[in-house]
Design an enzyme around this catalytic site. Structure first.
Site, PDB file in Angstrom:
ATOM      1  N   ASP A  95       0.754  -1.123   0.001  1.00  0.00           N
ATOM      2  CA  ASP A  95      -0.236  -0.020  -0.628  1.00  0.00           C
ATOM      3  C   ASP A  95       1.102   1.344   0.043  1.00  0.00           C
ATOM      4  O   ASP A  95       0.325   2.538  -1.082  1.00  0.00           O
ATOM      5  CB  ASP A  95      -0.972  -0.077   1.311  1.00  0.00           C
ATOM      6  CG  ASP A  95      -0.093   0.417   2.287  1.00  0.00           C
ATOM      7  OD1 ASP A  95       0.768  -0.320   2.727  1.00  0.00           O
ATOM      8  OD2 ASP A  95      -1.580  -0.323   3.455  1.00  0.00           O
ATOM      9  N   HIS A  96       1.723   1.150   0.096  1.00  0.00           N
ATOM     10  CA  HIS A  96       2.572   2.902   0.656  1.00  0.00           C
ATOM     11  C   HIS A  96       3.663   2.628  -0.468  1.00  0.00           C
ATOM     12  O   HIS A  96       3.923   4.302  -0.742  1.00  0.00           O
ATOM     13  CB  HIS A  96       3.918   2.299   2.194  1.00  0.00           C
ATOM     14  CG  HIS A  96       3.192   2.554   3.493  1.00  0.00           C
ATOM     15  ND1 HIS A  96       1.698   1.629   3.666  1.00  0.00           N
ATOM     16  CD2 HIS A  96       3.562   3.198   4.213  1.00  0.00           C
ATOM     17  CE1 HIS A  96       1.591   1.952   4.902  1.00  0.00           C
ATOM     18  NE2 HIS A  96       2.381   3.024   5.469  1.00  0.00           N
ATOM     19  N   ASP A 160       3.332  -0.963  11.676  1.00  0.00           N
ATOM     20  CA  ASP A 160       3.146   0.295  11.103  1.00  0.00           C
ATOM     21  C   ASP A 160       2.226   1.075  12.686  1.00  0.00           C
ATOM     22  O   ASP A 160       1.760   0.070  12.952  1.00  0.00           O
ATOM     23  CB  ASP A 160       2.266   0.001   9.746  1.00  0.00           C
ATOM     24  CG  ASP A 160       1.872   1.679   9.598  1.00  0.00           C
ATOM     25  OD1 ASP A 160       2.095   2.396   8.375  1.00  0.00           O
ATOM     26  OD2 ASP A 160       0.882   2.863  10.201  1.00  0.00           O
ATOM     27  N   ARG A 450      -1.593  12.236  10.075  1.00  0.00           N
ATOM     28  CA  ARG A 450      -0.396  12.990  10.255  1.00  0.00           C
ATOM     29  C   ARG A 450      -0.274  14.566   9.339  1.00  0.00           C
ATOM     30  O   ARG A 450      -0.547  14.505   8.426  1.00  0.00           O
ATOM     31  CB  ARG A 450       0.495  12.196  10.008  1.00  0.00           C
ATOM     32  CG  ARG A 450       0.383  11.317  11.554  1.00  0.00           C
ATOM     33  CD  ARG A 450       2.467  10.079  11.533  1.00  0.00           C
ATOM     34  NE  ARG A 450       2.041   9.898  12.614  1.00  0.00           N
ATOM     35  CZ  ARG A 450       2.126   8.527  12.438  1.00  0.00           C
ATOM     36  NH1 ARG A 450       2.758   7.504  11.488  1.00  0.00           N
ATOM     37  NH2 ARG A 450       2.583   7.406  13.518  1.00  0.00           N
ATOM     38  N   SER A 645       6.312   7.276  13.209  1.00  0.00           N
ATOM     39  CA  SER A 645       6.321   6.262  12.191  1.00  0.00           C
ATOM     40  C   SER A 645       7.290   5.238  13.434  1.00  0.00           C
ATOM     41  O   SER A 645       7.697   5.004  14.079  1.00  0.00           O
ATOM     42  CB  SER A 645       7.072   6.273  10.958  1.00  0.00           C
ATOM     43  OG  SER A 645       6.897   5.257  10.114  1.00  0.00           O
ATOM     44  N   ARG A 647       8.871   3.223  10.928  1.00  0.00           N
ATOM     45  CA  ARG A 647       9.427   2.518  10.382  1.00  0.00           C
ATOM     46  C   ARG A 647      11.224   2.323  11.527  1.00  0.00           C
ATOM     47  O   ARG A 647      11.781   3.154  11.822  1.00  0.00           O
ATOM     48  CB  ARG A 647      10.616   3.675   9.332  1.00  0.00           C
ATOM     49  CG  ARG A 647      10.504   5.079   9.841  1.00  0.00           C
ATOM     50  CD  ARG A 647      10.380   6.164   8.523  1.00  0.00           C
ATOM     51  NE  ARG A 647       9.075   6.265   8.718  1.00  0.00           N
ATOM     52  CZ  ARG A 647       8.847   8.041   8.210  1.00  0.00           C
ATOM     53  NH1 ARG A 647       9.099   8.421   7.885  1.00  0.00           N
ATOM     54  NH2 ARG A 647       7.341   7.828   7.742  1.00  0.00           N
TER      55      ARG A 647
HETATM   56  C1  MIC Z   1       2.991   6.492   8.293  1.00  0.00           C
HETATM   57  O1  MIC Z   1       1.755   6.669   8.355  1.00  0.00           O
HETATM   58  O2  MIC Z   1       3.521   7.055   9.324  1.00  0.00           O
HETATM   59  C2  MIC Z   1       4.191   4.949   7.583  1.00  0.00           C
HETATM   60  C3  MIC Z   1       4.854   4.988   6.248  1.00  0.00           C
HETATM   61  O3  MIC Z   1       2.780   4.376   7.459  1.00  0.00           O
HETATM   62  C4  MIC Z   1       4.696   4.330   8.890  1.00  0.00           C
HETATM   63  C5  MIC Z   1       5.486   3.486   8.703  1.00  0.00           C
HETATM   64  C6  MIC Z   1       5.985   3.442   7.436  1.00  0.00           C
HETATM   65  O4  MIC Z   1       7.207   4.766   8.145  1.00  0.00           O
HETATM   66  O5  MIC Z   1       6.660   2.634   6.739  1.00  0.00           O
HETATM   67  C7  MIC Z   1       3.859   3.688  10.948  1.00  0.00           C
HETATM   68  O6  MIC Z   1       3.421   4.734  11.244  1.00  0.00           O
HETATM   69  O7  MIC Z   1       4.257   3.147  11.272  1.00  0.00           O
HETATM   70 FE1  SF4 Z   2      -0.631   4.994   4.616  1.00  0.00          FE
HETATM   71 FE2  SF4 Z   2       1.045   5.711   7.223  1.00  0.00          FE
HETATM   72 FE3  SF4 Z   2      -0.901   6.718   6.042  1.00  0.00          FE
HETATM   73 FE4  SF4 Z   2      -2.450   4.660   6.973  1.00  0.00          FE
HETATM   74  S1  SF4 Z   2      -0.953   6.424   8.449  1.00  0.00           S
HETATM   75  S2  SF4 Z   2      -3.088   5.576   4.670  1.00  0.00           S
HETATM   76  S3  SF4 Z   2      -0.535   3.150   6.850  1.00  0.00           S
HETATM   77  S4  SF4 Z   2       0.527   6.241   5.029  1.00  0.00           S
END
Ligand code: MIC
Ligand code: SF4
Length: 756
Positions: A95-96, A160, A450, A645, A647
């Protein structure tokens, strides 16, 4: 039928006995959070009560979910664990890595070409190790999990931070780094500090323009981005039971934005309805039989102040729609005050784009309510002033809303429908081509979670405000940030004053959900003959080499890499957007390490002093210069370092480049664990003002590292350029096992040795 129904039935078969044992040791009625935690102890039935916020506890989660951008590192590590198959049901979701540019079909096609190598890798690893695979276009991890896997009373982890979304179906679902997921996939215990509990009592009922999103926007206002750290937020009250299950999901989802370990709701009729609507009557029937164990004991909600560490009360009947932002999700402004706030702060009033959807807000209810507003554009002869986009959370939702005519309604107001993927929520929005870095100052509103700088479009000058899909749609129609649909009129194409009617929608599709190809690929029963290919010349994927332990002598004569000023989220430490393409290649992605962090000495990003040369340069280059000389470094930071995140790249990259320690005022939970897992030192100032003692040319000696023991602070001798010294006391939260990870180089090195 639900996936893994046997596993769910086993959880329910044992729950009564486990909850009873827990009630006995705790000695009083239990919250839902405690019931779930105590019924998932690694050692079986509870034999002692745990101290909240203090005791480390081993848990046995029921399942694991990973998304493409984090799964690569998680699975590269799992390949080292020496196991033929995952020990608990696990899924991977693509998805990302799908960029939003022109629209779903073309964008998906492009992603399938550009990230083909990564998707193939993930599909073959999944096939080999018995992992369910959701291909690109199937949907966003958290929406797919809510629709297919979440179940009341269960415990899951996911790589995640928004894994917490599954709390909407009464789970304890927790976001973790990939190394934590490896523990569970490898059949080992998963460790967590027993959380504190925050109760949120919802009285009254939502109505009119107010949506579940406004509940969490308000909670973020109250708790701030770090107020939930180390705690589970448990919602209850008539306002909770009268809300849809997907609305609960939205609230839990954004619990990540207050730093909460997770959020959850007790089992109720809305969950029963949602399970049945998503073809899981088997789970609903099984849950009904044990329903008293899937919510708190009645005494708890009757006298919550006796059971929670902190209590918040929100009256939904008087709650106003909110917009939170810019640049941080906890800066809340009720819509009636937005005009004033925008003028005071000089936020651009003109709204360029409204974006709805994402993992946070793309339920049928959200979309149908937003569509009821879009429909009024034609009915009232209005013209939509902002651009408008939709990112559906899953193919099932997309298919159903298309069938029911909502996509057409949105198309009539000029909307772009992006692929069922993260897209604009994670910087995968090609809004400016290569001109994002110097993009114009502008305002957008979205229903995501976010809104850190550059998060959506890479433009540091984009101010993003977070609101409910309904409010975002109304604002996009009006084109103004200060438009309050509750009181304000719009002028239509005939010059008449009109008002938007309140949004209306359906909790669940009256005709049921439907989908042609949900996008799921089951793994082979025996994957032992599947070969996982990683080309040695790939720029996207790189097999991992184990980290060498950091030795006590290397912790003498260390240099300061950067003293970060202010907010330093994982987006600052390891940016997403264009860098997502290197998530499977540690050395390549390391070239973005800390490039977003602000240097406390000159307030610039990616411009720090190289103490060897005395010159200034970028963070990754400077760090590589220290590495070449065999000099370890330290990163210093402010509060809530590593917010955002899950990550683990934000830990692995500094580790790979030779950073040995991170010393900050406070950490976000997942990031602190990620640092520990990778064998680094994650430390906090015993005395916060010592942050001010650190100077640009400092050298650091860990004088008592040989005596690294739980509960005992470390002493760091800081030698300033002119020769004076300060001794700084650094606290840490390592237990014995975690000190073992440090001593062996990483948690993975320990697993490897144990499985050898
Ligand atoms: C996000 O919302 O910041 C992400 C991208 O989903 C991350 C995960 C990532 O960095 O791959 C998260 O929230 O953990
Ligand atoms: Fe994707 Fe993270 Fe955004 Fe949700 S918050 S849509 S998992 S990047």
């Amino acid at each position: 039928m639900a996936f893994d129904i046997d596993m769910i039935k086993t959880v329910y078969a044992n729950i009564a006995e486990k909850v009873e044992a827990a009630r006995k040791v705790v000695g009083k009625p239990l919250t839902l959070s405690e019931k779930i935690l105590y019924s998932h102890l690694w050692d079986g039935k509870a034999t002692k009560a745990f101290a909240r916020g203090k005791d480390y506890v081993d848990f046995a989660p029921d399942r694991v979910a990973c998304q493409d951008a984090t799964a690569q590192m998680a699975l590269l590590q799992f390949m080292h664990a020496g196991k033929p198959k995952v020990a608990v049901p696990t899924t991977v979701h693509c998805d990302h890595l799908i960029q939003a540019k022109v629209g779903a079909e073309a964008d998906l096609q492009r992603a399938n070409q550009t990230s083909n190598e990564v998707f193939d890798f993930l599909e073959s690893v999944s096939n080999k190790y018995g992992i369910g695979f959701w291909k690109p276009g199937a949907g966003i991890i958290h929406q797919v999990v809510l629709e297919n896997y979440a179940f009341p009373g269960g415990m899951m982890i996911g790589t995640d931070s928004h894994t917490v979304n599954a709390g909407g179906l009464g789970m304890v679902a927790i976001g973790v780094g990939g190394a934590d997921a490896v523990d569970v996939m490898a059949g080992m215990a998963w460790e967590l500090k027993f959380p504190k509990l925050i109760g949120v009592k919802l009285t009254g009922k939502l109505s009119g323009w107010t949506a579940p999103k406004d509940v969490i926007l308000k909670v973020a206002d109250i708790l701030t981005v770090k107020g939930g750290t180390g705690a589970i937020v448990e919602y209850f009250g008539e306002g909770a039971t009268s809300m849809s299950c997907t609305g609960k999901g939205t609230i839990c989802n954004m619990g990540a934005e207050v730093g909460a370990t997770t959020s959850t709701f007790g089992y109720d009729a809305s969950m029963d309805r949602y399970l049945r609507a998503t073809d899981r009557s088997d789970v609903a029937d099984a849950a009904l039989e044990v329903k008293e164990h899937l919510t708190a004991d009645p005494e708890v909600y009757a006298n919550p102040e006796d059971y929670f560490d902190q209590l918040i009360e929100i009256d939904l009947s008087t709650l106003e729609p909110h917009l939170n932002g810019p640049f941080t999700p906890d800066l809340a402004t009720p819509i009636s005050k937005m005009g004033e706030a925008a003028r005071e702060n000089d936020w651009p009033i003109n709204v360029e784009v409204g974006l709805i959807g994402s993992c946070t807000n793309s339920s049928y209810e959200d979309i149908s309510r937003a569509a009821s507003l879009a429909k009024q554009v034609a009915d009232k002869n209005l013209k939509t002033k902002s651009e408008f986009t939709i990112t559906p959370g899953s193919e099932q939702v997309r298919y159903t809303i298309e069938r029911d005519g909502f996509i057409d309604t949105f198309n009539n107001i000029g909307a772009t429908v992006f692929a069922n993927a993260c897209g604009p929520c994670i910087g995968m929005w090609d809004r400016y081509g290569d001109k994002a870095a110097n993009g114009p100052r502008n305002t957008i509103v979205h229903s995501f979670n976010r809104n850190f700088a550059k998060r959506a479009d890479g433009n540091p000058n984009t101010l993003a405000f977070v609101g409910s899909p309904e409010l975002v749609t109304a604002i996009a129609i009006a084109g103004r940030l200060d438009f309050n649909p509750v009181t304000d009129k719009l002028i239509n194409e005939e010059g008449e004053e009109v008002m938007l009617d309140e949004p209306r929608g359906y909790e669940l599709p009256p005709e049921g959900f439907d989908v042609e190809d949900a996008g799921y690929i089951a793994p082979k029963a025996d994957g032992s003959d599947v070969v996982v290919k990683v080309s040695p010349t790939s720029e996207r994927l790189q097999l991992l080499a184990p980290f060498e332990p950091i030795l006590p002598e290397q912790l003498q004569g260390m240099k300061l890499l950067i003293k970060a000023f202010g907010k330093c989220t994982t987006d600052h430490i390891s940016m997403a957007g264009p860098w997502l393409r290197y998530r499977g290649h540690l050395d390549n992605i390391a070239n973005n390490t800390l490039i977003g962090a602000v240097n406390a000495y000159n307030k610039k990003t990616n411009f720090i002093k190289n103490q060897l040369e005395g010159e200034y340069g970028g963070v990754p280059d400077t760090q590589r210069a220290y590495k070449a000389e065999g000099i370890k470094t330290i990163v210093v930071g402010d509060h809530n370092y590593g917010e955002g995140s899950s990550r683990e790249h934000a830990a692995m990259q500094p580790r790979h480049l030779g950073v040995a320690a991170v010393l900050v005022k406070s950490f976000a939970r997942i990031h602190e664990t990620n640092l520990k897992k990778q064998g680094m030192l994650a430390l906090t100032f015993a005395n916060e003002s010592d942050y001010d003692l650190i100077q640009e040319d400092d050298t650091f000696n860990f004088v008592d590292i040989a005596d690294f023991t739980p509960e005992k602070p470390l002493t760091i001798e800081v030698v300033h350029a002119e020769g004076t010294k300060d001794n700084i006391i650094a606290n840490h939260s390592y237990n014995d096992a975690q000190i073992g990870w440090f001593k062996e180089g990483s948690a993975l090195n320990v697993i490897k040795r144990e499985n050898a």
